[in-house]
Design an enzyme around this catalytic site. Structure first.
Site, PDB file in Angstrom:
ATOM      1  N   ASN A  51       4.005  -5.499   5.744  1.00 17.45           N
ATOM      2  CA  ASN A  51       2.835  -6.276   6.154  1.00 17.45           C
ATOM      3  C   ASN A  51       3.218  -7.608   6.786  1.00 17.45           C
ATOM      4  O   ASN A  51       2.457  -8.140   7.598  1.00 17.45           O
ATOM      5  CB  ASN A  51       1.902  -6.498   4.963  1.00 17.45           C
ATOM      6  CG  ASN A  51       1.174  -5.218   4.566  1.00 17.45           C
ATOM      7  OD1 ASN A  51       0.611  -4.527   5.402  1.00 17.45           O
ATOM      8  ND2 ASN A  51       1.220  -4.887   3.293  1.00 17.45           N
ATOM      9  N   SER A  85       0.803  -1.221   0.000  1.00 16.39           N
ATOM     10  CA  SER A  85       0.000   0.000   0.000  1.00 16.39           C
ATOM     11  C   SER A  85       0.834   1.269   0.000  1.00 16.39           C
ATOM     12  O   SER A  85       0.365   2.323  -0.434  1.00 16.39           O
ATOM     13  CB  SER A  85      -0.933   0.009   1.217  1.00 16.39           C
ATOM     14  OG  SER A  85      -0.193  -0.135   2.419  1.00 16.39           O
ATOM     15  N   GLY A  99      -1.877  -4.201   1.101  1.00 16.02           N
ATOM     16  CA  GLY A  99      -1.972  -5.359   1.969  1.00 16.02           C
ATOM     17  C   GLY A  99      -1.074  -6.509   1.587  1.00 16.02           C
ATOM     18  O   GLY A  99      -1.062  -7.544   2.276  1.00 16.02           O
ATOM     19  N   HIS A 134      -0.192   4.929   6.919  1.00 17.82           N
ATOM     20  CA  HIS A 134       0.029   5.347   5.535  1.00 17.82           C
ATOM     21  C   HIS A 134       0.307   6.847   5.450  1.00 17.82           C
ATOM     22  O   HIS A 134      -0.481   7.653   5.961  1.00 17.82           O
ATOM     23  CB  HIS A 134      -1.186   4.994   4.677  1.00 17.82           C
ATOM     24  CG  HIS A 134      -1.479   3.535   4.638  1.00 17.82           C
ATOM     25  ND1 HIS A 134      -2.385   2.931   5.489  1.00 17.82           N
ATOM     26  CD2 HIS A 134      -0.943   2.549   3.879  1.00 17.82           C
ATOM     27  CE1 HIS A 134      -2.419   1.639   5.240  1.00 17.82           C
ATOM     28  NE2 HIS A 134      -1.554   1.374   4.273  1.00 17.82           N
ATOM     29  N   ASP A 151      -4.907   6.653  10.065  1.00 18.82           N
ATOM     30  CA  ASP A 151      -4.548   5.314  10.552  1.00 18.82           C
ATOM     31  C   ASP A 151      -3.136   5.253  11.114  1.00 18.82           C
ATOM     32  O   ASP A 151      -2.735   4.254  11.708  1.00 18.82           O
ATOM     33  CB  ASP A 151      -4.717   4.262   9.445  1.00 18.82           C
ATOM     34  CG  ASP A 151      -3.817   4.519   8.235  1.00 18.82           C
ATOM     35  OD1 ASP A 151      -2.904   5.361   8.309  1.00 18.82           O
ATOM     36  OD2 ASP A 151      -4.036   3.858   7.202  1.00 18.82           O
TER      37      ASP A 151
END
Length: 215
Positions: free
Chosen positions: A107, A41, A78, A194, A191
């Site tokens: 991830n 991402s 992801g 990011h 979040d």
């Protein structure tokens, strides 16, 4: 006489193919670069307006530098190193890249996957890209302190180890100057994982020096 004539004819045939082989080599060397970015991402413009991520900015930088390269962004939000490993062979066949940028691993850490698996997957991806004739740039990641100092150290070290073993350049930390500054939260989306659009030019600046050398 027959043997001498046969050898002479063979030599002439080989000499005749030399210019053709040289021409093919020149064409391969002159082929415009194709840069394949295999990431997660952080490279897939998650939560960003289209065209504002560092990979899109890379295309603009190449145009500004008058480098006639094509950028293929094969990043998937992801994705893990295992996912990238599974996708890579088809990407290499489809796009025939001259350069491969591998930006994966974050991830794996977020999901608590074994670091040995992450390292093995990255090494395999680098090896397969090299076998396909591409130059490889490995992009590293680091974990925040709350993951524990020992884990963070071992995670960062695996990128260094793969780069050293496979003799490829390394960007030590894609988020340098973003995640490791005093007021880093201002550069991240809600979040806190990011980066916001305004952080992506810095991400490109972290990648560009090493990639420019390969080009």
């Amino acid at each position: 006489m027959f043997r001498r004539d046969f050898i002479a004819a063979g030599a002439l045939a080989l000499l005749g193919t030399a210019p053709a082989l040289a021409q093919q080599s020149r064409k391969a060397a002159a082929r415009a670069p194709v840069i394949l970015v295999v990431g997660d991402s952080l490279s897939a413009e998650y939560g960003l307006p289209r065209g504002s991520g560092w990979v899109a900015l890379l295309e603009k930088r190449l145009a500004q530098e008058k480098i006639g390269a094509t950028v293929v962004n094969a990043s998937v939000s992801g994705d893990t190193t295992a996912g990238g490993r599974a996708r890579l062979p088809a990407l290499l066949r489809q796009h025939g890249p001259t350069h491969v940028v591998i930006e994966l691993g974050a991830n794996d850490a977020l999901r608590g996957l074994p670091l040995t698996n992450t390292r093995d997957n990255l090494a395999w991806m680098v090896e397969q890209s090299q076998a396909a004739g591409a130059r490889v740039l490995l992009v590293g990641m680091q974990m925040p302190p709350n993951y524990g100092a020992d884990y963070a150290r071992r995670f960062a070290a695996l990128f260094e180890a793969v780069a050293k073993e496979r003799k490829v350049p390394l960007v030590p930390f894609l988020l340098h100057g973003i995640a490791d500054v005093p007021d880093s939260t201002a550069l991240f989306q809600p979040d806190r994982i990011h980066p916001r659009a305004e952080a992506h030019p810095r991400m490109l600046d972290n990648v560009w020096p090493q990639l420019r050398k390969l080009l």
